[in-house]
Design a protein around this motif. Structure first.
Motif, PDB file in Angstrom:
ATOM      1  N   GLY A  89      55.435   3.249   3.974  1.00  0.00           N
ATOM      2  CA  GLY A  89      54.221   2.834   4.040  1.00  0.00           C
ATOM      3  C   GLY A  89      53.152   3.971   4.477  1.00  0.00           C
ATOM      4  N   GLN A  90      53.842   5.199   4.751  1.00  0.00           N
ATOM      5  CA  GLN A  90      52.834   6.333   5.235  1.00  0.00           C
ATOM      6  C   GLN A  90      51.602   6.639   4.170  1.00  0.00           C
ATOM      7  OE1 GLN A  90      54.895  10.162   5.961  1.00  0.00           O
ATOM      8  NE2 GLN A  90      53.132  11.049   6.153  1.00  0.00           N
ATOM      9  N   ILE A  91      52.042   6.816   2.819  1.00  0.00           N
ATOM     10  CA  ILE A  91      51.110   7.348   1.982  1.00  0.00           C
ATOM     11  C   ILE A  91      49.974   6.059   1.707  1.00  0.00           C
ATOM     12  CG2 ILE A  91      50.514   7.741  -0.395  1.00  0.00           C
ATOM     13  CD1 ILE A  91      53.482   9.333  -0.619  1.00  0.00           C
ATOM     14  N   PHE A  92      50.719   4.928   1.751  1.00  0.00           N
ATOM     15  CA  PHE A  92      49.610   3.580   1.553  1.00  0.00           C
ATOM     16  C   PHE A  92      48.596   3.682   2.761  1.00  0.00           C
ATOM     17  CE2 PHE A  92      48.606  -0.730   2.343  1.00  0.00           C
ATOM     18  CZ  PHE A  92      47.750  -0.924   1.425  1.00  0.00           C
ATOM     19  N   ALA A  93      49.024   3.765   4.274  1.00  0.00           N
ATOM     20  CA  ALA A  93      48.527   3.762   5.364  1.00  0.00           C
ATOM     21  C   ALA A  93      47.299   4.854   5.533  1.00  0.00           C
ATOM     22  CB  ALA A  93      49.462   3.676   6.662  1.00  0.00           C
ATOM     23  N   LEU A  94      47.711   6.239   4.997  1.00  0.00           N
ATOM     24  CA  LEU A  94      46.790   7.120   5.086  1.00  0.00           C
ATOM     25  C   LEU A  94      45.769   6.882   3.902  1.00  0.00           C
ATOM     26  CD1 LEU A  94      49.167  10.259   5.715  1.00  0.00           C
ATOM     27  CD2 LEU A  94      47.623   9.092   7.201  1.00  0.00           C
ATOM     28  N   LEU A  95      45.946   6.352   2.779  1.00  0.00           N
ATOM     29  CA  LEU A  95      44.931   6.096   1.705  1.00  0.00           C
ATOM     30  C   LEU A  95      44.182   5.000   2.307  1.00  0.00           C
ATOM     31  CD1 LEU A  95      43.994   6.396  -1.070  1.00  0.00           C
ATOM     32  CD2 LEU A  95      45.453   4.766  -1.579  1.00  0.00           C
ATOM     33  N   VAL A  96      44.447   3.929   2.997  1.00  0.00           N
ATOM     34  CA  VAL A  96      43.731   2.818   3.429  1.00  0.00           C
ATOM     35  C   VAL A  96      42.896   3.223   4.533  1.00  0.00           C
ATOM     36  CG1 VAL A  96      43.736   0.652   4.514  1.00  0.00           C
ATOM     37  CG2 VAL A  96      45.246   0.922   2.740  1.00  0.00           C
ATOM     38  N   ALA A  97      43.386   3.989   5.317  1.00  0.00           N
ATOM     39  CA  ALA A  97      42.554   4.823   6.501  1.00  0.00           C
ATOM     40  C   ALA A  97      41.550   5.475   6.156  1.00  0.00           C
ATOM     41  CB  ALA A  97      43.541   5.352   7.460  1.00  0.00           C
ATOM     42  N   LYS A  98      41.800   6.311   5.198  1.00  0.00           N
ATOM     43  CA  LYS A  98      40.532   7.188   4.541  1.00  0.00           C
ATOM     44  C   LYS A  98      39.609   6.181   3.865  1.00  0.00           C
ATOM     45  CE  LYS A  98      43.633  11.302   3.705  1.00  0.00           C
ATOM     46  NZ  LYS A  98      44.246  11.735   2.963  1.00  0.00           N
ATOM     47  N   MET A  99      39.819   5.310   3.077  1.00  0.00           N
ATOM     48  CA  MET A  99      39.218   4.351   2.520  1.00  0.00           C
ATOM     49  C   MET A  99      38.100   3.545   3.474  1.00  0.00           C
ATOM     50  SD  MET A  99      41.408   2.915  -0.925  1.00  0.00           S
ATOM     51  CE  MET A  99      40.822   1.453  -0.441  1.00  0.00           C
ATOM     52  N   VAL A 100      38.902   2.997   4.652  1.00  0.00           N
ATOM     53  CA  VAL A 100      38.255   2.221   5.450  1.00  0.00           C
ATOM     54  C   VAL A 100      37.207   3.018   6.074  1.00  0.00           C
ATOM     55  CG1 VAL A 100      38.466   0.872   7.639  1.00  0.00           C
ATOM     56  CG2 VAL A 100      39.924   0.427   5.653  1.00  0.00           C
ATOM     57  N   LEU A 101      37.712   4.241   6.480  1.00  0.00           N
ATOM     58  CA  LEU A 101      36.815   5.322   7.284  1.00  0.00           C
ATOM     59  C   LEU A 101      35.399   5.566   6.448  1.00  0.00           C
ATOM     60  CD1 LEU A 101      39.042   7.663   9.282  1.00  0.00           C
ATOM     61  CD2 LEU A 101      37.220   6.300  10.127  1.00  0.00           C
ATOM     62  N   SER A 102      35.680   5.783   5.403  1.00  0.00           N
ATOM     63  CA  SER A 102      34.633   6.187   4.356  1.00  0.00           C
ATOM     64  C   SER A 102      33.519   5.001   4.331  1.00  0.00           C
ATOM     65  CB  SER A 102      35.115   6.640   2.906  1.00  0.00           C
ATOM     66  OG  SER A 102      35.567   5.674   2.141  1.00  0.00           O
ATOM     67  N   LEU A 103      34.185   3.739   4.036  1.00  0.00           N
ATOM     68  CA  LEU A 103      33.267   2.437   3.937  1.00  0.00           C
ATOM     69  C   LEU A 103      32.323   2.434   5.366  1.00  0.00           C
ATOM     70  CD1 LEU A 103      35.742   0.302   2.003  1.00  0.00           C
ATOM     71  CD2 LEU A 103      33.661   1.099   1.076  1.00  0.00           C
ATOM     72  N   LEU A 104      33.241   2.405   6.406  1.00  0.00           N
ATOM     73  CA  LEU A 104      32.547   1.984   7.937  1.00  0.00           C
ATOM     74  C   LEU A 104      31.570   3.322   8.085  1.00  0.00           C
ATOM     75  CD1 LEU A 104      35.630   1.310   9.926  1.00  0.00           C
ATOM     76  CD2 LEU A 104      33.684  -0.246   9.392  1.00  0.00           C
ATOM     77  N   LEU A 105      31.926   4.344   7.783  1.00  0.00           N
ATOM     78  CA  LEU A 105      30.691   5.458   7.737  1.00  0.00           C
ATOM     79  C   LEU A 105      29.462   5.469   7.076  1.00  0.00           C
ATOM     80  CD1 LEU A 105      32.944   8.552   8.382  1.00  0.00           C
ATOM     81  CD2 LEU A 105      31.579   7.188  10.218  1.00  0.00           C
ATOM     82  N   GLN A 106      29.639   4.815   5.848  1.00  0.00           N
ATOM     83  CA  GLN A 106      28.298   4.323   4.951  1.00  0.00           C
ATOM     84  C   GLN A 106      27.626   3.621   5.618  1.00  0.00           C
ATOM     85  OE1 GLN A 106      29.688   3.405   0.988  1.00  0.00           O
ATOM     86  NE2 GLN A 106      31.159   5.158   0.874  1.00  0.00           N
ATOM     87  N   LYS A 107      28.019   2.369   6.316  1.00  0.00           N
ATOM     88  CA  LYS A 107      27.342   1.238   6.877  1.00  0.00           C
ATOM     89  C   LYS A 107      26.893   1.479   8.118  1.00  0.00           C
ATOM     90  CE  LYS A 107      28.418  -1.514   3.195  1.00  0.00           C
ATOM     91  NZ  LYS A 107      27.085  -1.953   2.467  1.00  0.00           N
TER      92      LYS A 107
END
Length: 167
Positions: A89-107
């Motif tokens: 799940g390494q690639i998936f975990a890194l992808l989700v972490a980047k997506m969540v961070l980008s969404l959180l930083l927008q709001k």
């Protein structure tokens, strides 16, 4: 860079065990087939001989030229394991972490709560021992987030699933 540095200082799993398949010589140490070897990820990730004297400091610029350059070609950065038994799940975990961070930083804009005490603790995984987190929305409303329970945090679920959010 920031995500890799966070994973170096706070890996999801602090150690893992492997059984040796064949007799191995490591320097002057002989390890027979079947011996269980424990790899202390947290210790290796904060080793001053590998990461320099500032090994315990948060310095994302270490990874400016990719992981191979930061580790000087050594296998010394493995927050998801290494080799054939690496976390699938390494690639998936890194992808989700980047997506969540980008969404959180927008709001949200983030400010550390004055009550926050940095106290990571190890069980099977590395977890916050105590803490109440305070997020400030860009609209100047505050959100207070508290982990639901330490047992759930210890299982390594995504922190976004473990927070009771009150606006």
């Amino acid at each position: 860079m920031i995500l890799y540095e966070v994973l170096r200082l706070y890996p999801p799993v602090v150690f893992f065990n492997r059984a040796i398949k064949n007799d191995v010589e490591l320097g002057n140490v002989s390890l027979p087939k079947g011996v269980q070897v424990s790899l202390p990820i947290l210790v290796i990730h904060q080793d001053r001989d590998i990461w320099c004297d500032d090994a315990t400091e948060f310095k994302p610029e270490r990874f400016a030229d990719r992981v191979a350059k930061a580790t000087k070609g050594q296998v010394s950065f493995f927050p998801f394991g290494w080799g054939p038994r690496m976390c699938i799940g390494q690639i998936f975990a890194l992808l989700v972490a980047k997506m969540v961070l980008s969404l959180l930083l927008q709001k949200f804009s983030f400010k550390l709560s004055p009550a926050y005490a940095h106290a990571p603790t190890t069980m099977l995984t590395l977890n916050p021992n105590i803490g109440k987190y305070l997020f400030k929305l860009k609209s100047h409303r505050y959100i207070s987030c508290t982990p639901r329970n330490k047992a759930a945090v210890g299982l390594g679920y995504f922190p976004t699933l473990l927070l009771d959010i009150k606006i």
